[in-house]
Write an enzyme that holds these catalytic residues in place. Structure first.
Site: not given
Length: 123
Positions: A113, A46, A44, A70
């Site tokens: 995450c 990150d 993603c 995010c």
């Protein structure tokens, strides 16, 4: 209010840590009692930096983070810094990404995450 992150409804706790992140910033990386972890998530985009300051007894006395990513990634970083403070490094290493995900009620699509935080804490 529910924060929508890539069409995923996020918990109130994620929104709180996203809107009011704890322990944002940096520690003195030249200090010999400061450790720094940096990790990125290709899935993603990150990028997270987590730093801990350890006292002479091996306890984490401070933790800071900087995260580009995010809302779930920011919330996971914020929560991780709260959880590691006051623990020994060994105790901090027992924190699992699933613990962070469970506490924040992250949906399965956002599990990566919290995994990034665990990666930063690993030796």
């Amino acid at each position: 209010m529910v924060l929508t992150d890539m069409s995923v409804d996020l918990s109130t706790q994620v929104v709180d840590h996203y809107e009011n992140p704890r322990n944002v910033g940096s520690l003195d990386k030249t200090s010999k009692n400061v450790g720094t972890g940096l990790v990125g998530a290709p899935a993603c985009g990150d990028v997270m930096k987590l730093q801990i300051q350890v006292d002479e007894k091996g306890k984490i006395v401070d933790a800071r983070f900087k995260t580009f990513g995010c809302g779930s990634a920011i919330a996971s970083s914020s929560l991780a810094t709260e959880w590691v403070k006051g623990k020994t490094v060994e105790e901090a290493l027992t924190i699992k990404n699933t613990d962070i995900a469970k506490e924040l009620c992250l949906p399965p699509v956002k599990l990566h995450c919290s995994t990034e935080e665990k990666t930063q804490l690993s030796p």
